[in-house]
Design a protein around this motif. Structure first.
Motif, mmCIF file in Angstrom:
data_model
loop_
_atom_site.group_PDB
_atom_site.id
_atom_site.type_symbol
_atom_site.label_atom_id
_atom_site.label_comp_id
_atom_site.label_asym_id
_atom_site.label_seq_id
_atom_site.Cartn_x
_atom_site.Cartn_y
_atom_site.Cartn_z
ATOM 1 N N THR A 180 1.353 -1.193 -0.232
ATOM 2 C CA THR A 180 -0.008 -0.177 -0.103
ATOM 3 C C THR A 180 1.308 1.138 0.210
ATOM 4 O O THR A 180 1.784 1.191 0.841
ATOM 5 C CB THR A 180 -0.989 -0.267 1.301
ATOM 6 N N PRO A 181 1.088 2.144 -0.862
ATOM 7 C CA PRO A 181 1.577 3.430 -0.897
ATOM 8 C C PRO A 181 1.518 4.323 0.111
ATOM 9 O O PRO A 181 2.479 4.164 0.452
ATOM 10 C CB PRO A 181 1.030 4.447 -2.549
ATOM 11 N N ILE A 182 0.385 4.239 1.106
ATOM 12 C CA ILE A 182 0.447 5.236 1.917
ATOM 13 C C ILE A 182 -0.905 4.300 2.969
ATOM 14 O O ILE A 182 -2.027 4.852 1.939
ATOM 15 C CB ILE A 182 -0.430 6.332 1.510
ATOM 16 N N ARG A 183 -0.199 4.545 4.053
ATOM 17 C CA ARG A 183 -1.730 3.302 4.780
ATOM 18 C C ARG A 183 -1.856 4.686 5.632
ATOM 19 O O ARG A 183 -1.036 5.130 6.686
ATOM 20 C CB ARG A 183 -0.935 2.564 5.308
ATOM 21 N N THR A 184 -3.428 5.121 6.442
ATOM 22 C CA THR A 184 -3.620 6.106 7.006
ATOM 23 C C THR A 184 -4.212 5.157 8.519
ATOM 24 O O THR A 184 -4.556 3.404 7.694
ATOM 25 C CB THR A 184 -4.685 6.375 6.789
ATOM 26 N N THR B 3 -5.003 5.201 12.194
ATOM 27 C CA THR B 3 -5.248 6.084 13.704
ATOM 28 C C THR B 3 -4.491 7.631 14.133
ATOM 29 O O THR B 3 -4.869 8.564 14.272
ATOM 30 C CB THR B 3 -6.100 5.704 15.113
ATOM 31 N N SER B 4 -3.813 6.909 14.632
ATOM 32 C CA SER B 4 -1.968 8.025 14.926
ATOM 33 C C SER B 4 -0.966 8.288 14.088
ATOM 34 O O SER B 4 -0.149 8.764 14.422
ATOM 35 C CB SER B 4 -1.729 8.057 16.379
ATOM 36 N N ARG B 5 -1.134 7.457 12.866
ATOM 37 C CA ARG B 5 -0.535 7.919 12.017
ATOM 38 C C ARG B 5 -0.164 7.558 10.522
ATOM 39 O O ARG B 5 -1.315 6.856 10.147
ATOM 40 C CB ARG B 5 1.189 6.570 12.556
ATOM 41 N N TRP B 6 0.777 7.776 9.475
ATOM 42 C CA TRP B 6 0.287 7.687 8.773
ATOM 43 C C TRP B 6 1.480 6.909 8.118
ATOM 44 O O TRP B 6 2.991 7.261 8.822
ATOM 45 C CB TRP B 6 0.440 8.795 7.125
ATOM 46 N N ILE B 7 1.751 5.968 7.035
ATOM 47 C CA ILE B 7 2.783 4.904 6.404
ATOM 48 C C ILE B 7 3.490 5.363 4.709
ATOM 49 O O ILE B 7 1.825 4.695 4.719
ATOM 50 C CB ILE B 7 3.093 3.440 7.214
ATOM 51 N N ILE B 8 4.404 5.368 5.100
ATOM 52 C CA ILE B 8 4.382 5.297 3.340
ATOM 53 C C ILE B 8 5.268 4.601 2.602
ATOM 54 O O ILE B 8 6.354 4.950 3.357
ATOM 55 C CB ILE B 8 5.130 7.715 2.968
ATOM 56 N N ARG B 9 5.232 4.229 1.670
ATOM 57 C CA ARG B 9 5.391 2.657 1.576
ATOM 58 C C ARG B 9 6.854 3.544 -0.470
ATOM 59 O O ARG B 9 6.675 4.267 -0.725
ATOM 60 C CB ARG B 9 4.758 1.679 0.979
ATOM 61 N N VAL C 237 12.775 -1.731 0.759
ATOM 62 C CA VAL C 237 11.791 -1.275 0.860
ATOM 63 C C VAL C 237 11.889 -0.333 1.811
ATOM 64 O O VAL C 237 12.389 -1.092 2.677
ATOM 65 C CB VAL C 237 10.694 -1.854 0.806
ATOM 66 N N ALA C 238 11.326 0.773 2.044
ATOM 67 C CA ALA C 238 11.811 1.604 3.148
ATOM 68 C C ALA C 238 10.169 2.330 3.589
ATOM 69 O O ALA C 238 9.457 2.635 2.555
ATOM 70 C CB ALA C 238 12.261 1.976 3.145
ATOM 71 N N TYR C 239 9.378 2.286 4.755
ATOM 72 C CA TYR C 239 8.287 3.214 5.043
ATOM 73 C C TYR C 239 8.731 4.296 6.046
ATOM 74 O O TYR C 239 9.062 4.188 7.144
ATOM 75 C CB TYR C 239 7.936 1.722 5.757
ATOM 76 N N LEU C 240 7.820 5.300 5.583
ATOM 77 C CA LEU C 240 8.168 6.473 6.098
ATOM 78 C C LEU C 240 6.780 6.552 7.341
ATOM 79 O O LEU C 240 5.987 6.353 6.753
ATOM 80 C CB LEU C 240 8.692 7.650 5.621
ATOM 81 N N ILE C 241 7.473 6.596 8.865
ATOM 82 C CA ILE C 241 6.222 6.693 9.645
ATOM 83 C C ILE C 241 6.155 8.085 10.083
ATOM 84 O O ILE C 241 6.714 8.837 10.718
ATOM 85 C CB ILE C 241 6.068 6.386 10.929
ATOM 86 N N LEU C 242 4.544 9.029 9.557
ATOM 87 C CA LEU C 242 4.350 10.466 9.869
ATOM 88 C C LEU C 242 3.075 10.358 10.947
ATOM 89 O O LEU C 242 2.883 9.568 11.012
ATOM 90 C CB LEU C 242 4.071 11.096 9.326
ATOM 91 N N GLU C 243 3.340 11.054 12.113
ATOM 92 C CA GLU C 243 2.500 11.599 13.015
ATOM 93 C C GLU C 243 1.148 11.745 12.865
ATOM 94 O O GLU C 243 1.272 12.467 11.707
ATOM 95 C CB GLU C 243 3.004 11.991 14.218
ATOM 96 N N ARG C 244 -0.095 11.330 12.661
ATOM 97 C CA ARG C 244 -1.239 11.316 12.631
ATOM 98 C C ARG C 244 -1.905 12.162 13.375
ATOM 99 O O ARG C 244 -1.823 10.853 14.491
ATOM 100 C CB ARG C 244 -1.529 10.841 11.880
ATOM 101 N N ARG D 294 -4.303 24.072 7.771
ATOM 102 C CA ARG D 294 -3.032 24.300 7.075
ATOM 103 C C ARG D 294 -3.005 22.473 6.810
ATOM 104 O O ARG D 294 -3.422 21.590 6.927
ATOM 105 C CB ARG D 294 -1.582 23.835 8.102
ATOM 106 N N ALA D 295 -2.392 22.277 5.083
ATOM 107 C CA ALA D 295 -2.138 21.508 4.457
ATOM 108 C C ALA D 295 -0.353 20.508 4.658
ATOM 109 O O ALA D 295 -0.019 21.298 5.047
ATOM 110 C CB ALA D 295 -2.424 21.888 3.194
ATOM 111 N N VAL D 296 -1.046 19.689 4.709
ATOM 112 C CA VAL D 296 0.523 18.553 4.742
ATOM 113 C C VAL D 296 1.157 17.765 3.841
ATOM 114 O O VAL D 296 -0.042 17.167 3.361
ATOM 115 C CB VAL D 296 1.191 18.210 5.888
ATOM 116 N N LEU D 297 2.533 17.498 3.061
ATOM 117 C CA LEU D 297 2.690 16.703 2.551
ATOM 118 C C LEU D 297 3.441 15.414 3.217
ATOM 119 O O LEU D 297 3.433 15.526 4.217
ATOM 120 C CB LEU D 297 3.747 17.377 1.467
ATOM 121 N N LEU D 298 2.789 14.206 2.788
ATOM 122 C CA LEU D 298 2.689 12.825 3.125
ATOM 123 C C LEU D 298 3.396 12.180 2.733
ATOM 124 O O LEU D 298 3.555 11.392 2.775
ATOM 125 C CB LEU D 298 0.839 12.044 2.900
ATOM 126 N N THR D 299 3.929 12.652 1.113
ATOM 127 C CA THR D 299 5.421 11.915 0.963
ATOM 128 C C THR D 299 6.916 13.164 0.494
ATOM 129 O O THR D 299 6.916 13.171 -0.626
ATOM 130 C CB THR D 299 4.499 11.243 -0.780
#
Length: 440
Positions: free
Chosen positions: A304-308, A310-316, A350-357, A402-407
């Motif tokens: 999955t390119p972007i997994r959403t 409850t508390s984070r986004w995960i970007i592949r 493969v790397a996965y970046l985890i962002l706070e949501r 405010r908009a943020v970039l998820l990638t």
């Protein structure tokens, strides 16, 4: 500035601010050391070598003094031991700044502790300024009314110009190093001289650097806010617009400088980041983040390119360099153009970046905040990363959205500002907003 009176207390040699009463300062120093010995204060700084202790020396509930301590690495450093401490340098710079007419609270005393002539620690004791608050807290806690904000910005511009005209180059010109006494007009005081330099004049390049660093730190300032500040700084609407163009042309260069520094700091063990290896995965985490707790989410992400969650986004990111993605993401986070990076984990290619949501802060796609995000990304240069409506999230914040970039790992910092930037940002935002509505 006269010669500094000195005395010894607590095994530390102290130098008193010029013009201060040595007896009074000595009493304050001794009270400080007693309070430290009794454990009546605690360190509020997170650095490995720097500590900051709030003090109540008047017997009242309010904090009235601060003690800053710098610890030095062990070993013999002849030049450092010969030059003297950071605390004494800060005291001298503050005195010179005040002598040049810039409002600043001069520290009361600087101290050095040496062992066999080698500098071990230094100390800086300062009195709190009554009715003053640092600009960062004032700005981001939402304490300013609209009218006060509009009045503050041109006054801040004029103060910044006064600092530079006095020959003060503050490399760390940031809101936390400026105190504000609210009123009509507001008054400003410059603090923290660790990275300040006193010169005959501050040239255009260093003036631009100071302005760009302040602009970076006040990341939610609107275009109107920035123009008010620069008009106050330049002294006229025409001069303000000229500085606007000069500053915007520099933003990409500052971002590249920040990225170079972030490449070093974000991939080393330090006070903010740490490398990690766990169960066949490797990568980097923000200090305080539990990598083990993230593993299940990462492994569930699959392709999955972007997994959403409850508390984070995960970007592949397939076939990517995790250290570079991590550095770019954290550089954009300092400008709040992405969500807060928590970790990046890699296994194989493969790397996965985890962002706070923040689950309760995510809102529907909207034209204005997306336009602002794209406009600010284009200000950093080209090319823009591949962006679709799934690559952006709109968050609730004080006073709006405010908009943020998820990638963020796909962003680039080019040379020079993108042509027709504002028009392009608006057109792209309109298209992305339509795509988001159509996909519902």
């Amino acid at each position: 500035m006269g010669r500094h009176h000195s005395f010894t207390a607590g095994g530390i040699r102290w130098w008193v601010r010029s013009g201060a009463d040595p007896t009074h300062v000595r009493r304050l120093v001794e009270s400080t050391l007693d309070a430290m010995a009794r454990g009546e204060t605690h360190n509020i700084k997170s650095g490995r070598r720097k500590q900051l202790f709030p003090l109540r020396l008047s017997g009242k509930p309010e904090i009235d003094h601060l003690l800053k301590i710098n610890r030095y690495p062990k070993g013999w450093h002849p030049l450092r031991d010969l030059r003297g401490s950071k605390a004494r340098a800060e005291l001298r710079r503050a005195e010179k700044t005040a002598a040049r007419g810039v409002a600043t609270p001069v520290p009361l005393a600087a101290g050095e502790r040496r062992l066999s002539g080698r500098l071990e620690r230094c100390f800086l004791l300062s009195a709190m300024v009554p009715d003053a608050i640092d600009l960062r807290e004032l700005w981001f806690r939402g304490l300013l009314s609209g009218a006060e904000r509009r009045a503050l910005l041109p006054a801040l511009g004029r103060f910044t110009r006064e600092v530079q005209e006095a020959g003060i180059f503050q490399e760390d010109y940031a809101p936390n190093n400026i105190l504000v006494q609210r009123g009509e007009p507001p008054k400003f005081l410059l603090i923290d001289y660790e990275r300040a330099r006193i010169r005959r004049r501050v040239g255009e390049a260093n003036r631009t650097l100071m302005l760009a660093k302040l602009e970076r730190a006040l990341f939610d300032a609107s275009c109107a806010d920035r123009l008010r500040f620069l008009q106050g700084y330049g002294g006229s609407a025409e001069s303000g617009r000229a500085w606007w163009r000069r500053l915007e042309a520099y933003l990409g260069q500052l971002a590249r400088r920040d990225l170079a520094r972030m490449r070093r700091s974000s991939t080393r063990r330090g006070r903010r980041f740490s490398p990690v290896e766990i169960e066949g995965w490797s990568g980097f985490v923000r200090r305080g983040v539990d990598a083990t707790e993230l593993l299940h989410s990462v492994e569930a992400c699959g392709r999955t390119p972007i997994r959403t969650e409850t508390s984070r986004w995960i970007i592949r990111y397939p076939d990517a360099r995790p250290s570079e993605i991590w550095a770019v993401a954290n550089t954009l986070w300092t400008r709040r153009l992405t969500a807060r990076p928590l970790a990046i984990l890699e296994r194989g290619t493969v790397a996965y970046l985890i962002l706070e949501r923040a689950a309760n802060a995510v809102m529907p796609m909207a034209l204005e905040p997306v336009t602002v995000l794209l406009d600010r990304l284009l200000a950093l240069g080209e090319p823009l990363p591949e962006i679709d409506s799934q690559s952006i999230a709109v968050l609730a914040q004080r006073g709006g959205r405010r908009a943020v970039l998820l990638t963020p790992g796909e962003a680039h910092f080019g040379r020079g500002i993108a042509p027709e930037r504002h028009r392009r940002a608006r057109a792209m935002a309109s298209q992305l907003t339509r795509e988001s509505l159509e996909s519902r």
